[in-house]
Motif scaffolding. Structure first.
Motif, PDB file in Angstrom:
ATOM      1  N   ARG A   1     -53.204   2.613  69.890  1.00 48.94           N
ATOM      2  CA  ARG A   1     -53.586   1.621  70.906  1.00 48.94           C
ATOM      3  C   ARG A   1     -54.633   0.659  70.398  1.00 48.94           C
ATOM      4  O   ARG A   1     -54.648  -0.514  70.785  1.00 48.94           O
ATOM      5  CB  ARG A   1     -54.127   2.338  72.161  1.00 48.94           C
TER       6      ARG A   1
ATOM      7  N   ALA B   1     -58.516  -5.241  74.125  1.00 47.35           N
ATOM      8  CA  ALA B   1     -58.273  -4.166  73.165  1.00 47.35           C
ATOM      9  C   ALA B   1     -58.647  -4.599  71.757  1.00 47.35           C
ATOM     10  O   ALA B   1     -59.212  -3.810  70.979  1.00 47.35           O
ATOM     11  CB  ALA B   1     -56.806  -3.744  73.214  1.00 47.35           C
TER      12      ALA B   1
ATOM     13  N   LEU C   1     -56.523   5.498  77.872  1.00 47.38           N
ATOM     14  CA  LEU C   1     -55.193   5.309  77.294  1.00 47.38           C
ATOM     15  C   LEU C   1     -54.135   5.111  78.370  1.00 47.38           C
ATOM     16  O   LEU C   1     -53.074   4.524  78.109  1.00 47.38           O
ATOM     17  CB  LEU C   1     -54.828   6.509  76.410  1.00 47.38           C
TER      18      LEU C   1
ATOM     19  N   GLU D   1     -52.928   8.634  69.454  1.00 50.65           N
ATOM     20  CA  GLU D   1     -52.767   7.642  70.519  1.00 50.65           C
ATOM     21  C   GLU D   1     -53.859   6.575  70.464  1.00 50.65           C
ATOM     22  O   GLU D   1     -53.593   5.389  70.717  1.00 50.65           O
ATOM     23  CB  GLU D   1     -52.769   8.352  71.872  1.00 50.65           C
TER      24      GLU D   1
END
Length: 499
Positions: A281, A257, A248, A277
């Motif tokens: 992401r 990603a 991260l 998180e």
């Protein structure tokens, strides 16, 4: 989605499951399709058979993620042998223990690693610096319930113990994971976990069961992982909480990603913060929190659809697993009541290698209300189950230290600390750490000056212990507390250090 067929098979048959011309394994040595994977397993099995070892003999490897390291878990059982993978980050003392304890007849390793071993470490083992090719062996006809592998895992006391796994354990574990992760032939799975770990090895088996391709990776930094995801178009990534923290913090190209459609976590619980998180992401990726025991491979997973609403849950039982929450009197705990997690079913291992005493403590008859019955693994972990059947972790009853996804025996760390004479007494503890899960703290009484002892200790342990077992902090005391039995009071020290 792979069908849930409960019929066990010899584990080497997993090399036959994919389309013959589909990619199966991508290493630095090149890419093998399924036809070539089967041919290479057959030739490596023939080479192993050429040594003339007795059926059931143990053969070990101490290798990074080479092609041979990926093929040995299939080739050794095909040759009628029992495979013992050794974590490549271990040092001489740990490797020597595993070789001696398993009674390994062969060690396949590299010259540089072999040079770190003493002559006595290989007293019963043939040393092979490289694998050869023998007359190809056909797929195994072994009894699926016969022993196929021994995976060494740290215990709360003493040195690592070998967990005995059958063909059926490995095969049904592969089918279970491939099914609930919804792996497909189009998946490209990045293997960053050590192949000596149950889940690291299972990533090979479950991917092949689904007909996909595994890309094993030895990495130094999170950036290495990002680059591999980008370069190979990786769709599935498994990790442990400390790795997720590092990933991260890394810079992710958008295309890399977005290629990830599945994230799986084991080796420690995800915090709600990490869940948030990761979801932010990688919003397109399905996130699978999981809980497992080497003694039963994997116990639970949380359906990705439930992650946002229940970020602290362990989920429910995986296929082929029966998970029970049991009171001290053997009866089922009520919803919301803490009890011991007990795992029954065909994923339960066969016990600890040549250790009847410790086997009897962990592998016991299933509770009377069990559906599967037979032998179950009593985890020692306390959990609760809510009205909807979702499990939550409460605490770990043993004293294991869990750092960077590794289960570490405090006794093994203490033995290493005491071995050089710098310290008179020592207790190793796990202390909560945001990046590691737990960091190792050693509370000790020095023989002489504590500053000099710490300098000498750190220098020696860098040579004697792998990086994940290195103490992060030393706390020096003139005297260590003892309990009523005269033993060092670990609980008091842990409470003091955590305060």
């Amino acid at each position: 989605m792979l069908p849930l067929d409960p019929t066990p098979r010899p584990i080497d048959h997993v090399a036959l499951t994919g389309a013959r011309d589909a990619p199966a394994l991508a290493t630095r040595e090149g890419v093998l399709d399924y036809a070539a994977l089967e041919a290479e397993v057959a030739a490596l099995a023939g080479w192993l058979a050429g040594f003339g070892f007795e059926p059931g003999a143990r053969v070990a490897s101490w290798l990074p993620k080479t092609r041979e390291a990926c093929l040995m878990p299939l080739a050794a059982p095909r040759a009628g042998l029992v495979y013992v993978p050794v974590n490549p980050v271990l040092k001489r003392a740990q490797v020597a223990h595993i070789l001696a304890d398993s009674g390994a007849s062969l060690l396949l390793t590299q010259p540089g690693r072999a040079a770190t071993l003493a002559a006595g470490d290989l007293a019963a083992a043939t040393l092979a610096d490289e694998a050869g090719r023998g007359d190809p062996l056909p797929p195994s006809l072994a009894d699926p319930h016969s022993l196929a592998a021994i995976l060494y895992t740290s215990g709360s006391t003493g040195r690592p113990k070998g967990v005995m796994l059958s063909h059926a354990n490995l095969w049904l574990g592969a089918v279970s994971v491939a099914h609930y992760l919804r792996l497909t032939p189009d998946d490209r799975v990045l293997g960053v976990l050590p192949l000596s770990f149950d889940y690291g090895q299972n990533q090979l088996f479950s991917t092949w069961a689904a007909g996909g391709c595994v890309h094993p990776l030895d990495y130094l930094t999170a950036r290495d992982v990002v680059r591999a995801v980008e370069r190979e178009g990786i769709t599935s990534l498994a990790g442990v909480p400390p790795l997720w923290v590092q990933l991260l913090e890394a810079n992710w190209p958008d295309a890399a990603a977005m290629s990830l459609r599945r994230l799986t976590n084991s080796g420690g619980a995800l915090t709600p913060k990490l869940v948030r998180e990761l979801r932010a992401r990688f919003p397109q990726a399905r996130l699978y929190p999981m809980y497992g025991l080497t003694e039963a491979f994997r116990s639970t997973y949380l359906d990705p659809e439930l992650v946002d609403a229940h970020p602290d849950s362990m989920g429910r039982a995986i296929p082929f697993a029966e998970i029970m929450v049991v009171r001290a009197d053997g009866t089922p705990a009520a919803p919301g009541e803490a009890g011991e997690l007990v795992h029954a079913g065909p994923l339960v291992a066969q016990g600890y290698w040549q250790d009847a005493e410790r086997t009897a403590l962990r592998f016991k008859s299933a509770p009377a209300f069990s559906t599967y019955g037979g032998t179950a693994v009593w985890s020692g972990d306390s959990v609760t189950e809510d009205e909807s059947g979702l499990l939550r972790f409460v605490g770990r009853d043993d004293e294991m230290i869990k750092s960077s996804g590794n289960r570490i025996s405090p006794t093994e760390v203490e033995e290493a600390v005491l071995a050089g004479g710098e310290v008179a007494e020592a207790v190793a503890l796990g202390v909560a750490d945001a990046r590691l899960g737990q960091a190792i703290t050693v509370v000790a009484r020095a023989n002489g000056d504590s500053e000099a002892a710490e300098v000498a200790l750190r220098q020696r342990l860098r040579r004697d212990l792998p990086s994940f077992m290195q103490p992060a902090t030393y706390v020096w005391r003139d005297a260590l507390p003892r309990n009523a039995n005269g033993k060092l009071d670990r609980a008091a020290l842990k409470k003091e250090i955590a305060a």
